[in-house]
Every structure is written in C-alpha cells, then in structure tokens.
Design an enzyme around this catalytic site. Sequence first.
Site, PDB file in Angstrom:
ATOM      1  N   GLY A  17       6.353  16.281   4.814  1.00 28.99           N
ATOM      2  CA  GLY A  17       6.138  15.110   5.687  1.00 28.99           C
ATOM      3  C   GLY A  17       5.151  14.011   5.367  1.00 28.99           C
ATOM      4  O   GLY A  17       4.498  13.331   5.681  1.00 28.99           O
ATOM      5  N   ALA A  20       8.349  10.020   2.286  1.00 25.68           N
ATOM      6  CA  ALA A  20      10.167  10.586   1.979  1.00 25.68           C
ATOM      7  C   ALA A  20      10.038  11.836   3.168  1.00 25.68           C
ATOM      8  O   ALA A  20      12.053  11.432   3.776  1.00 25.68           O
ATOM      9  CB  ALA A  20      10.474  11.089   0.537  1.00 25.68           C
ATOM     10  N   SER A  44       3.325  20.838   5.821  1.00 30.82           N
ATOM     11  CA  SER A  44       1.625  21.799   5.438  1.00 30.82           C
ATOM     12  C   SER A  44       0.389  20.445   6.146  1.00 30.82           C
ATOM     13  O   SER A  44       0.278  19.474   5.417  1.00 30.82           O
ATOM     14  CB  SER A  44       1.279  22.230   4.181  1.00 30.82           C
ATOM     15  OG  SER A  44       0.412  23.157   4.164  1.00 30.82           O
ATOM     16  N   VAL A  52       0.054   6.893  -2.226  1.00 26.40           N
ATOM     17  CA  VAL A  52      -0.054   5.655  -2.887  1.00 26.40           C
ATOM     18  C   VAL A  52       1.407   5.364  -2.666  1.00 26.40           C
ATOM     19  O   VAL A  52       2.232   6.101  -1.430  1.00 26.40           O
ATOM     20  CB  VAL A  52      -0.157   5.411  -3.913  1.00 26.40           C
ATOM     21  CG1 VAL A  52      -1.772   5.844  -4.235  1.00 26.40           C
ATOM     22  CG2 VAL A  52       1.019   7.036  -4.747  1.00 26.40           C
ATOM     23  N   LYS A  83       6.758  -9.455   0.736  1.00 26.31           N
ATOM     24  CA  LYS A  83       7.086  -9.615  -0.203  1.00 26.31           C
ATOM     25  C   LYS A  83       8.066 -10.714  -1.254  1.00 26.31           C
ATOM     26  O   LYS A  83       8.926 -10.246  -1.127  1.00 26.31           O
ATOM     27  CB  LYS A  83       7.011  -8.314  -1.306  1.00 26.31           C
ATOM     28  CG  LYS A  83       6.732  -8.099  -2.601  1.00 26.31           C
ATOM     29  CD  LYS A  83       6.445  -6.327  -2.961  1.00 26.31           C
ATOM     30  CE  LYS A  83       7.100  -6.613  -4.361  1.00 26.31           C
ATOM     31  NZ  LYS A  83       8.134  -5.138  -4.917  1.00 26.31           N
ATOM     32  N   LEU A 338       9.630  12.036  -4.596  1.00 23.27           N
ATOM     33  CA  LEU A 338       9.321  12.696  -5.606  1.00 23.27           C
ATOM     34  C   LEU A 338       9.876  13.834  -6.077  1.00 23.27           C
ATOM     35  O   LEU A 338       9.422  14.131  -6.876  1.00 23.27           O
ATOM     36  CB  LEU A 338       7.909  13.067  -5.847  1.00 23.27           C
ATOM     37  CG  LEU A 338       7.631  11.558  -5.024  1.00 23.27           C
ATOM     38  CD1 LEU A 338       5.611  11.625  -4.939  1.00 23.27           C
ATOM     39  CD2 LEU A 338       7.417  10.095  -6.382  1.00 23.27           C
ATOM     40  N   THR A 349      10.850   0.912  -6.474  1.00 18.36           N
ATOM     41  CA  THR A 349      11.940   1.132  -6.322  1.00 18.36           C
ATOM     42  C   THR A 349      12.088   2.607  -6.109  1.00 18.36           C
ATOM     43  O   THR A 349      13.003   3.133  -5.016  1.00 18.36           O
ATOM     44  CB  THR A 349      12.225   1.023  -8.134  1.00 18.36           C
ATOM     45  OG1 THR A 349      12.127   2.488  -8.808  1.00 18.36           O
ATOM     46  CG2 THR A 349      13.014  -0.037  -8.194  1.00 18.36           C
TER      47      THR A 349
HETATM   48  C1  FAD Z   1       1.028   5.971  -8.736  1.00 20.62           C
HETATM   49  C2  FAD Z   1       1.925   5.604  -7.974  1.00 20.62           C
HETATM   50  C3  FAD Z   1       2.330   4.445  -7.396  1.00 20.62           C
HETATM   51  C4  FAD Z   1       3.776   4.249  -6.500  1.00 20.62           C
HETATM   52  N1  FAD Z   1       3.640   2.662  -6.051  1.00 20.62           N
HETATM   53  C5  FAD Z   1       4.549   3.006  -5.460  1.00 20.62           C
HETATM   54  C6  FAD Z   1       5.624   1.606  -5.183  1.00 20.62           C
HETATM   55  O1  FAD Z   1       5.268   0.614  -5.505  1.00 20.62           O
HETATM   56  N2  FAD Z   1       6.732   2.283  -4.131  1.00 20.62           N
HETATM   57  C7  FAD Z   1       7.436   3.063  -4.168  1.00 20.62           C
HETATM   58  O2  FAD Z   1       8.601   2.499  -3.265  1.00 20.62           O
HETATM   59  N3  FAD Z   1       7.116   3.977  -4.629  1.00 20.62           N
HETATM   60  C8  FAD Z   1       5.847   3.983  -5.288  1.00 20.62           C
HETATM   61  N4  FAD Z   1       5.095   5.364  -6.119  1.00 20.62           N
HETATM   62  C9  FAD Z   1       5.998   6.272  -4.886  1.00 20.62           C
HETATM   63  C10 FAD Z   1       5.878   6.754  -3.572  1.00 20.62           C
HETATM   64  O3  FAD Z   1       4.677   7.197  -3.353  1.00 20.62           O
HETATM   65  C11 FAD Z   1       6.525   8.560  -3.201  1.00 20.62           C
HETATM   66  O4  FAD Z   1       7.906   7.940  -3.243  1.00 20.62           O
HETATM   67  C12 FAD Z   1       6.751   8.359  -1.489  1.00 20.62           C
HETATM   68  O5  FAD Z   1       4.965   7.950  -1.498  1.00 20.62           O
HETATM   69  C13 FAD Z   1       7.272   9.544  -1.288  1.00 20.62           C
HETATM   70  O6  FAD Z   1       6.498  10.248  -1.265  1.00 20.62           O
HETATM   71  P1  FAD Z   1       7.069  12.233  -0.908  1.00 20.62           P
HETATM   72  O7  FAD Z   1       7.389  11.977   0.258  1.00 20.62           O
HETATM   73  O8  FAD Z   1       8.513  12.312  -1.989  1.00 20.62           O
HETATM   74  O9  FAD Z   1       6.405  12.871  -1.384  1.00 20.62           O
HETATM   75  P2  FAD Z   1       4.282  13.647  -0.754  1.00 20.62           P
HETATM   76  O10 FAD Z   1       3.801  11.959  -0.788  1.00 20.62           O
HETATM   77  O11 FAD Z   1       3.979  13.773  -2.280  1.00 20.62           O
HETATM   78  O12 FAD Z   1       4.676  14.189   0.078  1.00 20.62           O
HETATM   79  C14 FAD Z   1       5.217  15.531   0.193  1.00 20.62           C
HETATM   80  C15 FAD Z   1       5.106  16.365   1.487  1.00 20.62           C
HETATM   81  O13 FAD Z   1       5.529  17.963   1.025  1.00 20.62           O
HETATM   82  C16 FAD Z   1       4.803  18.596   1.495  1.00 20.62           C
HETATM   83  N5  FAD Z   1       4.816  19.874   1.140  1.00 20.62           N
HETATM   84  C17 FAD Z   1       4.608  20.344   0.278  1.00 20.62           C
HETATM   85  N6  FAD Z   1       4.532  21.424  -0.214  1.00 20.62           N
HETATM   86  C18 FAD Z   1       4.426  22.250   0.682  1.00 20.62           C
HETATM   87  C19 FAD Z   1       4.598  23.617   1.164  1.00 20.62           C
HETATM   88  N7  FAD Z   1       4.481  24.457  -0.087  1.00 20.62           N
HETATM   89  N8  FAD Z   1       4.774  23.920   2.392  1.00 20.62           N
HETATM   90  C20 FAD Z   1       4.631  22.581   3.421  1.00 20.62           C
HETATM   91  N9  FAD Z   1       4.642  21.549   3.083  1.00 20.62           N
HETATM   92  C21 FAD Z   1       4.449  21.085   1.950  1.00 20.62           C
HETATM   93  C22 FAD Z   1       3.468  17.854   1.684  1.00 20.62           C
HETATM   94  O14 FAD Z   1       2.306  18.167   2.638  1.00 20.62           O
HETATM   95  C23 FAD Z   1       3.897  16.319   1.892  1.00 20.62           C
HETATM   96  O15 FAD Z   1       4.057  16.298   3.417  1.00 20.62           O
HETATM   97  C24 FAD Z   1       4.368   5.540  -5.965  1.00 20.62           C
HETATM   98  C25 FAD Z   1       4.073   6.614  -6.908  1.00 20.62           C
HETATM   99  C26 FAD Z   1       2.901   6.789  -7.349  1.00 20.62           C
HETATM  100  C27 FAD Z   1       2.272   8.219  -7.955  1.00 20.62           C
END
Ligand code: FAD
Length: 503
Positions: A17, A20, A44, A52, A83, A338, A349
């Site tokens: 959650g 993405a 979780s 971020v 932006k 990610l 991006t």
């Molecule tokens: C330094 C940095 C700067 C960034 N800057 C940008 C930017 O300017 N623009 C941009 O588009 N993107 C940027 N990004 C990327 C952006 O942060 C991510 O693409 C975006 O937040 C999506 O993350 P996510 O949802 O894939 O993962 P996360 O935010 O890590 O979410 C993962 C989810 O999975 C859940 N989870 C994991 N394991 C389990 C499990 N076993 N059971 C249940 N739940 C679980 C967690 O609870 C969480 O809800 C940046 C990233 C970084 C590291």
Amino acid sequence: MVTINNPNMKKIVILGGGTAGWMAANLLQHYLAQSGFTISLVESPDIPTVGVGEGSTPQLRQFFNTLGITEQEWMPSCNATYKNGISFENWSDKPGFEEYFHAFPSATDRQTAAGFLQNCMARRRGYNVDAHPNRYFLSATLAQQALSPKPIGQATVAINYAYHFDSVLLGKYLAKLAINNGVNHIQAKCEKAHNHVNGEIKSIELHTGEQIEGDLFIDCSGFRSVLLQQHLAEKFTSYQDVLFNDSAIAMPSNSENVIQSQTLSTALSNGWAWQIPLTNRIGNGYVYSSEFISADQAEQELRTKLGLLDHANSAKRLSMKIGRVQQHWAKNCLAVGLSQGFIEPLEATALHLVQETIESFVGAFSAGNFTQQHQQQFNHRINARFDGIRDYIVCHYKINSRDDSEYWRANRHNSNISDSLQNILQCWDQGGDITAEINRQQIAAYYPAVSWHCLLGGYGRFPELSNAQHHNPTTNENLQHIDGFIQQCASGFQPHASALKFG
Ligand SMILES: Cc1cc2nc3c(=O)[nH]c(=O)nc-3n(C[C@H](O)[C@H](O)[C@H](O)COP(=O)(O)OP(=O)(O)OC[C@H]3O[C@@H](n4cnc5c(N)ncnc54)[C@H](O)[C@@H]3O)c2cc1C
C-alpha cells in the site's frame, strides 16, 4: 471499461500500500472492476512505505484525468505544487553552462525550440551562437519568475507541466479514493505465498494464518519484491555498473517566502541534492554512492548546504536497489513500482513507470482475453522503457565535467554505457542529426530529441570556439523574436502562489 469473458479471472490481489499499490488499485478498479473483477489490497501496518518520491512527470496529470479527479480536489490534500521542469545546477563547470533547465516539451515550444536545435547544430560546428536551452523554453521563464503553468483566464498557449506533492499524503488520498470505490483493504503482513501445480500463485498467507486467494497478483511490496523476486525468483538486472548511486538521505526544511515552480537538482561532491517545494515545506535529499562517501559524510554535506547544522531537522537514510526485473509480468503476477525496479530519481520518473506499467498491462491483458498471450511483448516494452530512461539519466553522469572528486571522474570515464547512448554521443560530437539518430533508434517516446538537446546543450558539450568563426546573424535575429514571444506568453500565466489558492 473492458469487458471480461474469461471465467478464470475474477480476483485481483495487490500486495503493498505504497504509492504504487494505491495507484494500481485505483487504475485497475477504474478499468476492470465494472467488468466483474474484485480487487483486494493487502498491506502491512508494520512495514513502512518508502516515504519519499515527491516529484512527477506530466504523466501524472493523465492519471488524475483518467480517474476524473480535478487539481482542486487532490492538490490541497497533498500539499501539492506545480512543477514546470527541473533546474540542474553545478553539473557542468563549463563557463555559461553551470545551470540549465529541462522543460517538459510542449506544443508551444514548436515556435521556439527549432531555433535552439538550429543553434545547437551551429555551435557544434564551431559558430559562436547562443546554444543554452533556457532562453528557448517558455517553461524555463515561468520557473525563473516563479510563475505557475496555469494561465490567467483562457489559455492562449499550451504548456506541459507536472507536480510536486507529499508522497505520504498522496498515498493516503489514493487509499481513501480506492476504498470508497470498492477496493477491499486488508491490513496484515504477507508471510508467504502458495502455488498451483502449474507454478502460478494460488494465494498469499497472512501472519494471521488466513489465506487470500487470487487469480492475478500485483506485487507492489517495494524493494522487498515479496512475490515476483522473492517467491517467483524472477531475475533482476542491476544498473549499478552505470548508475553508481545506491543511497539517499532525505531531510525537510521550512518553506521560503516564494514557492518555486521547479525542482532544483544540484550536483554535490558525490551525487546530487534535490529540492522540492511543497505548500508547507521543502523536501530535500542527497542521492549518493556509498562506495564514494559515507552516510555520515553525506548527511553532513547536505546539512551544510541547507544550513541545517543544528540537527533539529531529522534525516532519513535510505538504500536504493537500482535496476529492473527481467520480466515484470511472470506467470499470474505483475510487479509494479519499486518491486519491479528503480532508476534513481534524477528525472522523477518512477511514478511515470508505475502508470505506464499498469496502463500497458491492462491493454495487453485484455487484448489477450485476460490470459498471458501478450506477456512477452509487454515485458519487452516495459524493459525498453526502463532502459531508455536509464540511458538518458546515465548521460547526465557520463558527460559531467566536474573534477572535484573521484566519483565524478569515475562517472565520466565509465565505459559501460550502452551502445544506444554511445551512438547518441558520437552523433552529437560529430555534428550529426540528433533527431534522426533518436528516430533511428526509436527511443523518442522515452526522451524526445529536444530533451537530448537540452541535456547535451545545457552541459555545454560543444567544441572550443575559434576566432575565425563569427556569429550567425540570422539566428541572432530569430533570438530577439523568440525572447519577445516568450516574455509575451509568460505575462499570461498566474503567479505560483495564487494558482495554489484553490478556495
Ligand atoms: C530517494 C528516493 C527518491 C525518490 N524520488 C522520486 C520522485 O521524485 N519521483 C518519483 O516518481 N519517484 C521517486 N521515488 C520512487 C518512489 O518513492 C516510489 O516509486 C513510490 O513511492 C512507490 O513505492 P512503492 O509503492 O513501490 O513501494 P513502498 O512505498 O516501499 O511500499 C511498499 C508497500 O508494501 C508493503 N509490504 C512490503 N512487504 C510486505 C509484506 N510482506 N506484507 C504486507 N505488506 C508488505 C509495505 O507495507 C508498503 O505498504 C524515489 C525513491 C527514492 C528511494
């Protein structure tokens, strides 16, 4: 809306959650729910989101348009700002090229960018003409004057733009929206997954012992990539040989009097710092390579830059896994965000790739009647997009002219760059037609020729001028026309602060 006629496809389970996961939930709900799919999202409460990611590309406008959500509805809830593009500072030490602006290409640029491309060509051939990008893009002027991309009254010129936002608040906003629209939200940790005999995922098992069955699993579990990389053991292609940065430090600071309408990216000793203005604070961070600088040193350098040495502002340290999976969609699992990969955030991006992955997937999945018929083409397409964006970002490092650290020299001398990027650089250096080269390589959809000109011209990657080569009077005349046109257009845009008053 898509019509479903595959009886084996009814249940979608999203794991994760973060931004993405909730973007996926909303888009899949929009495209598929009315056709009979049910969507559950498991996250979780004990595993935090990355927290971020506060800058976007213009693609995010399309996301909200698709969902029928206006800026007035979502922007205030997420402390969002406009932006116009990104300003790059100190990446090049060529006199006159210490800073440049990368605009999002707009229809309006057609009237001015041709002059820039023409001057870049002349400058590459040794003529003493103005080939710095800032003068040629309306967005650059809007950003310099802290103007928004929103017109006063009716728009007379089209301008492309994106957003800055608080990523945690955006996640919350999207979660509420998806849940209101019928997405089933389960707060629990996924401990493991179980397969059918054919190797497809049958269910995920929660820490409570409960099993959640599904026909299709969307892995949005962040860098952990619980389903695609851990459970299905899909292979990962690292980009670390060309993108050295593997760590980041994020640190907020107070707003300034004027809210800027651009992201600032400043090169530091061993990486670069972002500065993202929100309505209530500024998001800052240092993206660096742990091979060249320690976390303590990086934090100190960022604090010094920001004038935040008293440690009142807390710093968050992050590790980044840079690269992509080889198959984003494998068996009945699609990785998004990610968990599928990450190209460091220099051009913001990541969410663009999230959106592209989901939209392309829905297209491929429904075209194959909700089977895996178009899986291979889909994976090829997403891989090409990742690699295309990677090359544009690698180019920033490859062409840097800094000499203040081993990090910058190692980047400049890195010979691992792709054939595609090598060909572009060769074409540029030899005075060739970059637009034709980009078209030949079929990579304009990732970054168009005008963006490559901004990058290469913005760094001042030009040969030395010789006395024998004079100004080209025709292009200088055109320049005055371009200046007048841009100033006139800019006067028709709202100051950023007033565009952010949605009341
Ligand atoms: C330094 C940095 C700067 C960034 N800057 C940008 C930017 O300017 N623009 C941009 O588009 N993107 C940027 N990004 C990327 C952006 O942060 C991510 O693409 C975006 O937040 C999506 O993350 P996510 O949802 O894939 O993962 P996360 O935010 O890590 O979410 C993962 C989810 O999975 C859940 N989870 C994991 N394991 C389990 C499990 N076993 N059971 C249940 N739940 C679980 C967690 O609870 C969480 O809800 C940046 C990233 C970084 C590291």
